[in-house]
Design a protein around this motif. Structure first.
Motif, short mmCIF file in Angstrom:
data_model
loop_
_atom_site.label_atom_id
_atom_site.label_comp_id
_atom_site.label_asym_id
_atom_site.label_seq_id
_atom_site.Cartn_x
_atom_site.Cartn_y
_atom_site.Cartn_z
N HIS A 1 -11.71 7.22 19.40
CA HIS A 1 -10.46 7.47 20.10
C HIS A 1 -10.64 7.10 21.57
CE1 HIS A 1 -12.26 11.30 21.41
NE2 HIS A 1 -12.59 11.48 20.17
N ALA A 2 -9.51 6.87 22.24
CA ALA A 2 -9.54 6.39 23.63
C ALA A 2 -9.85 7.51 24.61
CB ALA A 2 -8.22 5.72 23.98
N GLU A 3 -9.48 8.74 24.26
CA GLU A 3 -9.73 9.88 25.14
C GLU A 3 -9.92 11.12 24.29
OE1 GLU A 3 -5.17 11.14 26.25
OE2 GLU A 3 -6.13 9.57 27.43
N ALA A 4 -10.52 12.14 24.89
CA ALA A 4 -10.78 13.37 24.16
C ALA A 4 -9.47 13.99 23.67
CB ALA A 4 -11.52 14.36 25.05
N LEU A 5 -9.48 14.42 22.43
CA LEU A 5 -8.30 15.07 21.86
C LEU A 5 -8.24 16.52 22.33
CD1 LEU A 5 -8.64 13.75 18.21
CD2 LEU A 5 -7.12 12.88 19.99
N PRO A 6 -7.04 17.05 22.54
CA PRO A 6 -6.92 18.46 22.91
C PRO A 6 -7.50 19.36 21.80
CG PRO A 6 -4.81 17.32 23.13
CD PRO A 6 -5.75 16.38 22.43
N ILE A 7 -8.13 20.44 22.20
CA ILE A 7 -8.73 21.35 21.22
C ILE A 7 -7.69 21.85 20.23
CG2 ILE A 7 -8.57 23.35 22.78
CD1 ILE A 7 -11.28 22.71 20.07
N THR A 8 -6.47 22.08 20.68
CA THR A 8 -5.42 22.56 19.77
C THR A 8 -5.14 21.55 18.66
OG1 THR A 8 -3.78 21.70 21.34
CG2 THR A 8 -4.28 24.06 21.46
N GLU A 9 -5.19 20.26 18.99
CA GLU A 9 -4.99 19.23 17.97
C GLU A 9 -6.16 19.18 16.99
OE1 GLU A 9 -4.43 14.40 17.71
OE2 GLU A 9 -3.69 15.44 19.51
N LEU A 10 -7.37 19.32 17.49
CA LEU A 10 -8.54 19.35 16.61
C LEU A 10 -8.46 20.52 15.64
CD1 LEU A 10 -11.36 18.57 19.21
CD2 LEU A 10 -10.41 17.01 17.50
N LEU A 11 -8.09 21.70 16.17
CA LEU A 11 -8.00 22.88 15.32
C LEU A 11 -6.94 22.70 14.23
CD1 LEU A 11 -8.22 25.66 18.07
CD2 LEU A 11 -10.04 24.86 16.54
N ALA A 12 -5.77 22.23 14.61
CA ALA A 12 -4.67 22.07 13.66
C ALA A 12 -5.00 21.01 12.60
CB ALA A 12 -3.38 21.71 14.40
N THR A 13 -5.70 19.97 12.99
CA THR A 13 -5.98 18.86 12.08
C THR A 13 -7.13 19.15 11.11
OG1 THR A 13 -5.22 17.30 13.76
CG2 THR A 13 -6.57 16.39 11.98
N TYR A 14 -8.18 19.80 11.58
CA TYR A 14 -9.40 19.89 10.79
C TYR A 14 -9.81 21.28 10.30
CZ TYR A 14 -10.00 15.17 12.59
OH TYR A 14 -9.80 13.86 12.90
N PHE A 15 -9.11 22.33 10.71
CA PHE A 15 -9.62 23.66 10.42
C PHE A 15 -8.63 24.59 9.72
CE2 PHE A 15 -12.40 22.02 13.69
CZ PHE A 15 -13.64 22.36 13.20
N GLY A 16 -7.74 24.04 8.93
CA GLY A 16 -6.76 24.85 8.22
C GLY A 16 -7.36 25.70 7.11
N ASP A 17 -8.62 25.46 6.74
CA ASP A 17 -9.23 26.16 5.60
C ASP A 17 -10.21 27.25 6.02
OD1 ASP A 17 -11.10 24.40 6.67
OD2 ASP A 17 -11.92 23.82 4.72
N VAL A 18 -10.18 27.69 7.30
CA VAL A 18 -11.11 28.71 7.75
C VAL A 18 -10.36 29.92 8.32
CG1 VAL A 18 -12.94 27.04 8.22
CG2 VAL A 18 -11.39 27.70 10.06
N ASP A 19 -11.06 31.04 8.40
CA ASP A 19 -10.47 32.26 8.96
C ASP A 19 -10.50 32.27 10.48
OD1 ASP A 19 -10.01 33.55 6.41
OD2 ASP A 19 -12.19 33.79 6.29
#
Length: 167
Positions: free
Chosen positions: A78-96
């Motif tokens: 990616h061209a720049e760091a993704l916001p942490i909120t986007e990372l959480l929403a995209t990759y962590f829907g299966d954790v508590d």
């Protein structure tokens, strides 16, 4: 919907990773699904030269995923760091709960790790008063406006995390 998340922050060399390892193990033993995001301010490479996955990425693949029966790894340019909120929403829907190491400038709630021999000052209290600070894990007694947890008692830190974020 983003999962609940909590950042462990500290100056380099304070023991964030060591504490996180123990807190993760404790929370896992209690039956929770835990995700982790490690912030790296520098460039890193999880691929190794000579491996097929590295060769494919080096050839120009923008996204490369390697999968086995037990796990997968995703390399995405990616061209720049993704916001942490986007990372959480995209990759962590299966954790508590997602625990992050770093992201001290984010709006996530934070536990600051403090070791007396490492620093006399805190990142989130002092010159800066970070309103997202929820606790400090320290090896010395401190008078603060947030709970001070025993850095050397990861079960106590896990109790606080469970009560505050998982109950």
């Amino acid at each position: 919907m983003s999962p609940k998340a909590l950042s462990f922050v500290a100056k380099s060399g304070t023991g964030k990773t060591t504490l996180l390892e123990k807190v993760i193990s404790e929370l896992k033993s209690r039956g929770y699904r835990i995700g982790v995001v490690k912030h790296d301010a520098h460039r890193f490479d999880i691929d190794h030269p000579g491996k097929d996955s590295h060769r494919l990425t080096a050839a120009g693949a923008d996204t490369m995923l390697i999968s086995s029966p037990e796990k997968l790894a995703l390399v995405k340019k990616h061209a720049e760091a993704l916001p942490i909120t986007e990372l959480l929403a995209t990759y962590f829907g299966d954790v508590d709960l997602v625990l992050t190491e770093g992201f001290k400038k984010s709006g996530l709630p934070k536990i600051e790790v403090h070791r007396q021999e490492r620093s006399a000052t805190l990142l989130c209290r002092g010159e800066e008063n970070d309103p997202t600070l929820v606790a400090v894990a320290s090896d010395e007694a401190l008078e603060l406006d947030v709970p001070v947890l025993d850095l050397n008692n990861p079960a106590q830190v896990a109790d606080f995390v469970e009560k505050t974020f998982l109950a």
